[in-house]
Motif scaffolding. Sequence first.
Motif, PDB file in Angstrom:
ATOM      1  N   TYR A 138     107.507  13.898 -31.922  1.00  0.00           N
ATOM      2  CA  TYR A 138     106.251  14.103 -31.193  1.00  0.00           C
ATOM      3  C   TYR A 138     106.087  15.565 -30.790  1.00  0.00           C
ATOM      4  O   TYR A 138     107.054  16.309 -30.698  1.00  0.00           O
ATOM      5  CB  TYR A 138     106.187  13.203 -29.963  1.00  0.00           C
ATOM      6  N   HIS A 179     102.898  18.289 -28.632  1.00  0.00           N
ATOM      7  CA  HIS A 179     101.652  18.384 -27.871  1.00  0.00           C
ATOM      8  C   HIS A 179     100.696  19.332 -28.576  1.00  0.00           C
ATOM      9  O   HIS A 179     101.060  20.464 -28.902  1.00  0.00           O
ATOM     10  CB  HIS A 179     101.941  18.886 -26.448  1.00  0.00           C
ATOM     11  N   ASP A 180      99.480  18.870 -28.820  1.00  0.00           N
ATOM     12  CA  ASP A 180      98.408  19.686 -29.382  1.00  0.00           C
ATOM     13  C   ASP A 180      97.645  20.265 -28.200  1.00  0.00           C
ATOM     14  O   ASP A 180      96.843  19.577 -27.575  1.00  0.00           O
ATOM     15  CB  ASP A 180      97.501  18.831 -30.258  1.00  0.00           C
ATOM     16  N   LYS A 220      93.595  20.285 -28.003  1.00  0.00           N
ATOM     17  CA  LYS A 220      92.889  19.029 -27.735  1.00  0.00           C
ATOM     18  C   LYS A 220      93.551  18.203 -26.644  1.00  0.00           C
ATOM     19  O   LYS A 220      93.092  17.113 -26.339  1.00  0.00           O
ATOM     20  CB  LYS A 220      92.814  18.194 -29.018  1.00  0.00           C
ATOM     21  N   GLN A 269      96.414  16.522 -26.702  1.00  0.00           N
ATOM     22  CA  GLN A 269      96.847  15.257 -27.295  1.00  0.00           C
ATOM     23  C   GLN A 269      98.327  15.340 -27.637  1.00  0.00           C
ATOM     24  O   GLN A 269      98.843  16.420 -27.905  1.00  0.00           O
ATOM     25  CB  GLN A 269      96.105  14.978 -28.608  1.00  0.00           C
ATOM     26  N   HIS A 282     100.826  14.063 -30.501  1.00  0.00           N
ATOM     27  CA  HIS A 282     100.914  13.479 -31.838  1.00  0.00           C
ATOM     28  C   HIS A 282     102.292  12.855 -31.969  1.00  0.00           C
ATOM     29  O   HIS A 282     103.296  13.502 -31.673  1.00  0.00           O
ATOM     30  CB  HIS A 282     100.726  14.545 -32.910  1.00  0.00           C
ATOM     31  N   ALA A 297     101.468   7.322 -37.897  1.00  0.00           N
ATOM     32  CA  ALA A 297     101.207   8.330 -36.871  1.00  0.00           C
ATOM     33  C   ALA A 297     100.178   7.818 -35.870  1.00  0.00           C
ATOM     34  O   ALA A 297      99.312   7.001 -36.216  1.00  0.00           O
ATOM     35  CB  ALA A 297     100.702   9.610 -37.513  1.00  0.00           C
ATOM     36  N   LYS A 298     100.294   8.307 -34.634  1.00  0.00           N
ATOM     37  CA  LYS A 298      99.335   7.976 -33.582  1.00  0.00           C
ATOM     38  C   LYS A 298      99.064   9.221 -32.763  1.00  0.00           C
ATOM     39  O   LYS A 298      99.892  10.128 -32.699  1.00  0.00           O
ATOM     40  CB  LYS A 298      99.886   6.896 -32.656  1.00  0.00           C
ATOM     41  N   LYS A 299      97.877   9.244 -32.139  1.00  0.00           N
ATOM     42  CA  LYS A 299      97.519  10.311 -31.213  1.00  0.00           C
ATOM     43  C   LYS A 299      97.349   9.694 -29.834  1.00  0.00           C
ATOM     44  O   LYS A 299      96.697   8.658 -29.697  1.00  0.00           O
ATOM     45  CB  LYS A 299      96.214  10.977 -31.631  1.00  0.00           C
ATOM     46  N   LYS A 322      95.830  10.277 -26.118  1.00  0.00           N
ATOM     47  CA  LYS A 322      94.802  11.107 -25.497  1.00  0.00           C
ATOM     48  C   LYS A 322      94.592  10.721 -24.041  1.00  0.00           C
ATOM     49  O   LYS A 322      94.993   9.643 -23.612  1.00  0.00           O
ATOM     50  CB  LYS A 322      93.465  10.911 -26.234  1.00  0.00           C
ATOM     51  N   VAL A 337      98.429  10.671 -21.916  1.00  0.00           N
ATOM     52  CA  VAL A 337      99.295  11.826 -22.171  1.00  0.00           C
ATOM     53  C   VAL A 337     100.263  11.993 -21.006  1.00  0.00           C
ATOM     54  O   VAL A 337     101.458  12.166 -21.202  1.00  0.00           O
ATOM     55  CB  VAL A 337      98.471  13.115 -22.388  1.00  0.00           C
TER      56      VAL A 337
END
Length: 69
Positions: A8, A10-11, A14, A16, A18, A27-29, A31, A35
């Motif tokens: 995993y 962190h984006d 956004k 998010q 990942h 895969a999952k996000k 949000k 978070v």
Amino acid sequence: MEEAEIRYWHDESKDQIHVIHIPSGKAKKIKGKKVDRFLQVYQVTRDDCKRVKRGDDRLGLFKRKWIGK
């Protein structure tokens, strides 16, 4: 029961997380408010997750769901 390995990160753009399930490649996000929950469970900060991290699927994000009997 053995927990499945995930990776995993962190984006930041956004806000998010990942998550990739290593055994299946799914895969999952994550949000929104989820978070913060994820970070709390894994005891990491957003800054800690700037690079890809490994862990176990403590939240059961990729648990197999059975339909029927």
